[in-house]
Design an enzyme around this catalytic site. Structure first.
Site, PDB file in Angstrom:
ATOM      1  N   GLU A  93      31.524  43.752  37.628  1.00 48.66           N
ATOM      2  CA  GLU A  93      31.340  42.417  37.257  1.00 48.66           C
ATOM      3  C   GLU A  93      31.487  41.549  38.229  1.00 48.66           C
ATOM      4  OE1 GLU A  93      31.466  42.904  32.392  1.00 48.66           O
ATOM      5  OE2 GLU A  93      33.284  42.470  33.197  1.00 48.66           O
ATOM      6  N   CYS A 106      33.388  34.754  41.411  1.00 51.43           N
ATOM      7  CA  CYS A 106      34.484  35.280  41.474  1.00 51.43           C
ATOM      8  C   CYS A 106      33.822  37.003  41.738  1.00 51.43           C
ATOM      9  CB  CYS A 106      35.197  35.433  39.984  1.00 51.43           C
ATOM     10  SG  CYS A 106      36.665  36.406  40.006  1.00 51.43           S
ATOM     11  N   CYS A 113      40.144  49.583  39.320  1.00 49.59           N
ATOM     12  CA  CYS A 113      41.436  49.167  40.093  1.00 49.59           C
ATOM     13  C   CYS A 113      42.663  50.539  39.627  1.00 49.59           C
ATOM     14  CB  CYS A 113      42.067  47.979  39.468  1.00 49.59           C
ATOM     15  SG  CYS A 113      43.298  47.178  40.342  1.00 49.59           S
ATOM     16  N   CYS A 117      48.285  47.119  36.422  1.00 44.75           N
ATOM     17  CA  CYS A 117      48.829  46.094  35.812  1.00 44.75           C
ATOM     18  C   CYS A 117      48.966  45.999  34.098  1.00 44.75           C
ATOM     19  CB  CYS A 117      48.464  44.615  36.384  1.00 44.75           C
ATOM     20  SG  CYS A 117      48.771  44.504  37.849  1.00 44.75           S
ATOM     21  N   CYS A 120      45.921  44.032  32.366  1.00 43.02           N
ATOM     22  CA  CYS A 120      44.713  43.714  32.922  1.00 43.02           C
ATOM     23  C   CYS A 120      43.562  44.767  32.448  1.00 43.02           C
ATOM     24  CB  CYS A 120      44.692  43.545  34.406  1.00 43.02           C
ATOM     25  SG  CYS A 120      43.347  43.337  35.280  1.00 43.02           S
ATOM     26  N   CYS A 334      40.084  35.625  33.639  1.00 38.73           N
ATOM     27  CA  CYS A 334      41.038  36.541  34.464  1.00 38.73           C
ATOM     28  C   CYS A 334      41.355  37.637  33.762  1.00 38.73           C
ATOM     29  CB  CYS A 334      42.428  35.525  34.797  1.00 38.73           C
ATOM     30  SG  CYS A 334      41.965  34.165  35.562  1.00 38.73           S
TER      31      CYS A 334
HETATM   32  N1  SAH Z   1      44.159  42.659  42.242  1.00 38.16           N
HETATM   33  C1  SAH Z   1      44.361  41.297  42.369  1.00 38.16           C
HETATM   34  C2  SAH Z   1      42.924  40.443  42.124  1.00 38.16           C
HETATM   35  C3  SAH Z   1      42.655  40.284  40.915  1.00 38.16           C
HETATM   36  S1  SAH Z   1      42.435  38.606  40.539  1.00 38.16           S
HETATM   37  C4  SAH Z   1      45.375  40.621  41.982  1.00 38.16           C
HETATM   38  O1  SAH Z   1      46.053  41.293  41.167  1.00 38.16           O
HETATM   39  O2  SAH Z   1      45.760  39.274  42.305  1.00 38.16           O
HETATM   40  C5  SAH Z   1      42.704  38.512  39.143  1.00 38.16           C
HETATM   41  C6  SAH Z   1      43.878  37.868  38.667  1.00 38.16           C
HETATM   42  O3  SAH Z   1      44.037  37.500  37.035  1.00 38.16           O
HETATM   43  C7  SAH Z   1      45.314  38.297  39.021  1.00 38.16           C
HETATM   44  O4  SAH Z   1      46.304  37.119  39.137  1.00 38.16           O
HETATM   45  C8  SAH Z   1      45.763  39.037  37.573  1.00 38.16           C
HETATM   46  O5  SAH Z   1      47.175  39.211  37.755  1.00 38.16           O
HETATM   47  C9  SAH Z   1      45.098  37.961  36.539  1.00 38.16           C
HETATM   48  N2  SAH Z   1      45.107  38.676  35.290  1.00 38.16           N
HETATM   49  C10 SAH Z   1      44.836  39.747  35.093  1.00 38.16           C
HETATM   50  N3  SAH Z   1      44.904  39.909  33.835  1.00 38.16           N
HETATM   51  C11 SAH Z   1      45.112  39.125  33.280  1.00 38.16           C
HETATM   52  C12 SAH Z   1      45.118  38.650  31.776  1.00 38.16           C
HETATM   53  N4  SAH Z   1      44.911  39.229  30.899  1.00 38.16           N
HETATM   54  N5  SAH Z   1      45.284  37.142  31.506  1.00 38.16           N
HETATM   55  C13 SAH Z   1      45.335  36.334  32.634  1.00 38.16           C
HETATM   56  N6  SAH Z   1      45.249  36.604  33.760  1.00 38.16           N
HETATM   57  C14 SAH Z   1      45.209  37.860  34.194  1.00 38.16           C
END
Ligand code: SAH
Length: 344
Positions: A93, A106, A113, A117, A120, A334
């Protein structure tokens, strides 16, 4: 013989490959321009090139693009989410956002991945494979064509961990900023990482003008390791040492991302510890009320809590913003991107 991924080739690699096919150097330039300036998706569209050569290209190379499987448009704002299909049937996406200063895409860097986390959606089913440079570029080319626009800014914040696909992401950066292609300014690109420390050092050596975003989310190992398994490998202090060195070397401000999860990382104590740990690092803090993902149980912090947290950081001299949420009605925010959107 396996066909080569032509859209991922650097200008030098393309010249060398064309030379092997006994074609003059100017042909490589023409082809490169068709691929990265006109952004064609087939050799047949290269109309100033003979049919015979087009056939030869088709025999030796393949254009690994992405194709639009589905598009959702937000009713709240102008955000669009694309579900792209890859040549092997996988899905990724991308999200197109409209700002006053232009369009930002984006992009995803991996199918899935593997960082795990807890909050996510992109990591729920693990990683399938890395995207090629061509597949990262093609997300931009397709979104531009579909809307008849020029995208001025790119954030590597979609599915995947960009520093876990380092070589392809570096090639992508080289190609998207190439003046003979899209000529995007490196300053208009943000790369986000969950904290793959050795690769932050590698990136530092390249001294690029892009913005490094670091998904920090917690100021202590105890909280961060519970949210982000990567922290068990490279803890908060090790990560922040790398960040400090990165800013010292590049003089570029780091953006720390901090997803606010109610009752987990949003206390005044967390804010004070965060201020202490970030002291002296050239940075900006971006607070994100955590977005809800149906498989996880994270609840977002209240507005009052976020304001109190932000006030503590500001009192300590930090620049803080609270991220505006775009495209929430289409699960485009995000952490909400996933590869199985087709079935959701
Ligand atoms: N793997 C990289 C790139 C992904 S960026 C990274 O972790 O930075 C996506 C961003 O959204 C990251 O900062 C991630 O931590 C954040 N993110 C992931 N899940 C989220 C959620 N449920 N709510 C808000 N931010 C989230």
């Amino acid at each position: 013989m396996e066909k080569r991924d032509i859209l991922s080739m650097s200008p030098d690699e393309l010249s060398a490959a064309l030379k092997e096919l006994n074609e003059p150097a100017f042909r490589a330039k023409q082809i490169y321009s068709w691929l990265h300036s006109q952004c064609v998706t087939s050799f047949d569209e290269m109309t100033n090139i003979s049919k015979a050569l087009r056939q030869k290209l088709d025999d030796n190379f393949v254009i690994f693009g992405v194709s639009i499987e589905k598009k959702l448009i937000s009713e709240y704002d102008d955000t669009q989410k694309y579900l792209f299909k890859l040549h092997d049937g996988e899905f990724i996406e991308s999200v197109l956002m409209k700002y006053k200063y232009g369009y930002t895409l984006c992009v995803s860097t991996q199918v899935g991945c593997r960082m795990g986390c807890k909050f996510c959606a992109s990591t729920l089913d693990g990683v399938v494979r890395n995207l090629t440079a061509s597949e990262i570029l093609s997300q931009i080319y397709e979104a531009q064509r579909d809307n008849d626009i020029k995208i001025s800014h790119v954030v590597l914040m979609g599915m995947g961990e960009p520093l876990d696909n380092y070589d392809n992401v570096m090639r992508f950066l080289e190609l998207i900023t190439d003046e003979k292609g899209q000529n995007m300014s490196m300053r208009h690109i943000s790369l986000s990482t969950c904290g793959v420390v050795p690769k932050i050092y590698d990136l530092m050596e390249k001294n690029l003008q892009l913005t490094l975003s670091v998904s920090l989310h917690a100021p202590s190992d105890e909280i961060r390791s519970a949210m982000m398994p990567v922290n068990r490998k490279w803890g908060v202090d090790e990560l922040l040492t790398a960040c400090r060195k990165y800013t010292d070397k590049t003089h570029r401000r780091i953006s720390f991302e901090y997803a606010m999860v109610s009752g987990s990382n949003d206390s005044d104590d967390c804010a004070r510890l965060l201020a202490k740990k970030l002291k002296g690092i050239l940075c900006h803090v971006n607070l994100i009320p955590v977005n809800e993902v149906k498989e996880t149980c994270c609840k977002k912090s209240s507005r009052e809590r976020i304001e109190a947290f932000s006030a503590i950081l500001e009192k300590n001299g930090f620049a803080v913003t609270v991220r505006r949420k775009l495209g929430s009605d289409i699960n485009a925010s995000c952490g909400q991107l996933r590869r199985n959107s087709k079935n959701v």
